[in-house]
Design an enzyme around this catalytic site. Sequence first.
Site, PDB file in Angstrom:
ATOM      1  N   CYS A  66       0.972  -1.056   0.063  1.00 27.88           N
ATOM      2  CA  CYS A  66      -0.015  -0.061   0.097  1.00 27.88           C
ATOM      3  C   CYS A  66       0.943   1.236   0.060  1.00 27.88           C
ATOM      4  O   CYS A  66       1.076   1.772   0.844  1.00 27.88           O
ATOM      5  CB  CYS A  66      -0.853   0.054   0.995  1.00 27.88           C
ATOM      6  SG  CYS A  66      -2.166   1.244   1.216  1.00 27.88           S
ATOM      7  N   THR A 117     -26.264   1.968  11.048  1.00 23.30           N
ATOM      8  CA  THR A 117     -27.426   1.964  10.108  1.00 23.30           C
ATOM      9  C   THR A 117     -28.041   3.257   9.884  1.00 23.30           C
ATOM     10  O   THR A 117     -28.083   3.916  10.890  1.00 23.30           O
ATOM     11  CB  THR A 117     -28.369   0.782  10.483  1.00 23.30           C
ATOM     12  OG1 THR A 117     -29.331   0.638   9.603  1.00 23.30           O
ATOM     13  CG2 THR A 117     -29.091   1.160  11.853  1.00 23.30           C
ATOM     14  N   TYR A 118     -28.619   3.321   8.847  1.00 27.90           N
ATOM     15  CA  TYR A 118     -29.484   4.356   8.194  1.00 27.90           C
ATOM     16  C   TYR A 118     -30.979   3.750   7.997  1.00 27.90           C
ATOM     17  O   TYR A 118     -31.803   4.552   7.523  1.00 27.90           O
ATOM     18  CB  TYR A 118     -29.044   5.316   7.121  1.00 27.90           C
ATOM     19  CG  TYR A 118     -27.529   5.702   7.255  1.00 27.90           C
ATOM     20  CD1 TYR A 118     -27.249   7.063   8.080  1.00 27.90           C
ATOM     21  CD2 TYR A 118     -26.410   5.002   7.169  1.00 27.90           C
ATOM     22  CE1 TYR A 118     -26.115   7.269   8.471  1.00 27.90           C
ATOM     23  CE2 TYR A 118     -25.061   5.331   7.075  1.00 27.90           C
ATOM     24  CZ  TYR A 118     -24.735   6.512   8.069  1.00 27.90           C
ATOM     25  OH  TYR A 118     -23.525   6.924   8.321  1.00 27.90           O
TER      26      TYR A 118
END
Length: 496
Positions: A132, A390-391
Site C-alpha cells: 500500500c 445503520t440508516y
Amino acid sequence: ARDGLGEALARLLMLSKRCPFPDVREKSEAILGGVQELGIRIPRPLGHGPSRFIPEKETIQVGKEDATMHTLFAESFATLGRLDNVTLVMVFHPQYLESFLKTQHYLLQMDGPLPLHYRHYIGIMAAARHQCSYLVNLHVNDFLHVGGDPKWLNGLENAPQKLQNLGELNKMLAHRPWLITKEHIEQLLKTEENSWSLAELIHAVVLLTHYHSLASFTFGCGISPEIDCEGGHTFRPPSVSNYCICDITNGYHGADEIHASPAGSIPVSSTESVCEVEALMEKMKQLQECRDEEEASQEEMATRFEREKRESMFVCSSEDEESAATRDVSRHFEDTSYGYKDFSRHGMHVPTFRVQDYSWEDHGYSLVNRLYPDVGQLLDEKFHIAYNLTYNTMAMHKDVDTSMLRRAIWNYIHCMFGIRYDDYDYGEINQLLDRSFKVYIKTVVCTPEKTTKRMYDSFWRQFEHSEKVHVNLLLVEARMQAELLYALRAITRYMT
C-alpha cells in the site's frame, strides 16, 4: 529548478483546495496565482477526486460540508496538517470517522509505550505488507517529520534490531494470523537487549492491525494518491477533453467516461437493479420467518459453519494473479513471497477459534486496556459503531432493518479467519451474500492489493456509493478484530 519549486508547492495547492477554512483557501489561491505568473509550473492532480471508484461529484466537496462534517474536517486538518483522501471518503459516515480519527490520533500522537518515530515506522512496515504505497508515502513523511532516521527508510535491515524482530509477527498478522502462537510472543519479549515489553508489544500489535485493515479500506475504496505523493500529480497540462495520455497510463480515463453508468463498467438496467435489491430483501424476510419458526440444533450449526469455512476457500478472484511488490515498498519488510493462504489447504488443519472461549468483549478488551490504557475503550467504540451503524435504508428502500445483513458480512469475514460464533446460523451467509460480493469481501480482506474497480462495481450494483463505503467499514473493523483476537489470545497464553 522551477519544476522542483512547483513540486514543493504541491502541498500548498492541496491546502488551497481542501483547507476547511475559507480565508486560508483564498490566501493560498492568491499565492499560487502569483507563482504561476512567474512562469513556474504547478502540478495538477492525476485522477479525479479522492477515489478512483467513486465519481468526484458524488463525494463531499470541501466548502459544501455541513456543520458536523466541518468540525471533523477542521480537527483532521489540525491533527494531520492535511485533509487526506481517506478522510474525504470516510466522511460519508461522520459518526465512524470521528471515532476513527480519535483512535488514530491516540495511537500515533498521544502518550504511549512507543516513541513517535517507532509508531510511524511500524505503520510503514504494516502498510508495506500489502504493497500500500499510499499509506507508506504518508508515513514516510510523518516519520521524517518527527525526527526519524532517514537511513531506516533504505530498508528494514537498516532499522534497529528490535523493529526487525517485529517482522515475523507483522507478516503472520497480515496474512495468516491463525498461525500465531505464544512462542512467537515469547521470542519478542525475551530477546535480551532487543526485547519488547508487554505494553510496547500491545501498542505495536494495535498499530500493525490498524494499518493492515486501513490498507484494506484504501484498496477497497480505490483511494487516489495524495497530490504531493508519488503518482498523485503531473506537470502535463490537461487536454481538451480534460485528461491526457499520462492519465490513461496511470489508469485514469476521465471522470465522465469512468462513471458513465451507475455500475461503472458493468451496465445494469433500473429494472434489474430493483429486482436485485427486492430479492435480497425477500431473502432477509424469509430467513427471519425461519428463525421464528424453528431453531437449528448445535450439531447442525457446527456443520453449517464448517461447510461455509470450506466453501470460503474456493472463493477467489477471477482476476487473481501474483502481484509483485515494488522495490520502494518491499524494502520495508522481509520474506516478500509470504502471502495469504487458506488455513485448511494442503492437509493443514487449524482448530476453530470459538468466540465463546476467547472474545474481544470478555478477554481482548480488558487485556488491551490494562497494558495500554484507554486504547481498549477507543477500539471497542470503533468496533461497535461500525457493526451497529445503520440508516435503515437499502438502496431506494427506507425503514429497513439491516442487522441481519450486517451480521452476515461480519461473521463471514471471521469465518474466513476460522472464527466461529456458536449462536449464529452460517447457512444465512449463502442466502444473503452472492458470489460476486464474496469475491469482493475476500479480496479486500485477504489480498487487498488485488482489488479492482470491476470487483467494486460488480457487487450491490444498485446501491449508493455511501453504502459500499459502509461495507468497507465493516470489512476494516471485522478484519482488525480477527487479527487482534489471534494476537491477544497468544499474548494471554504467554502470560498464563
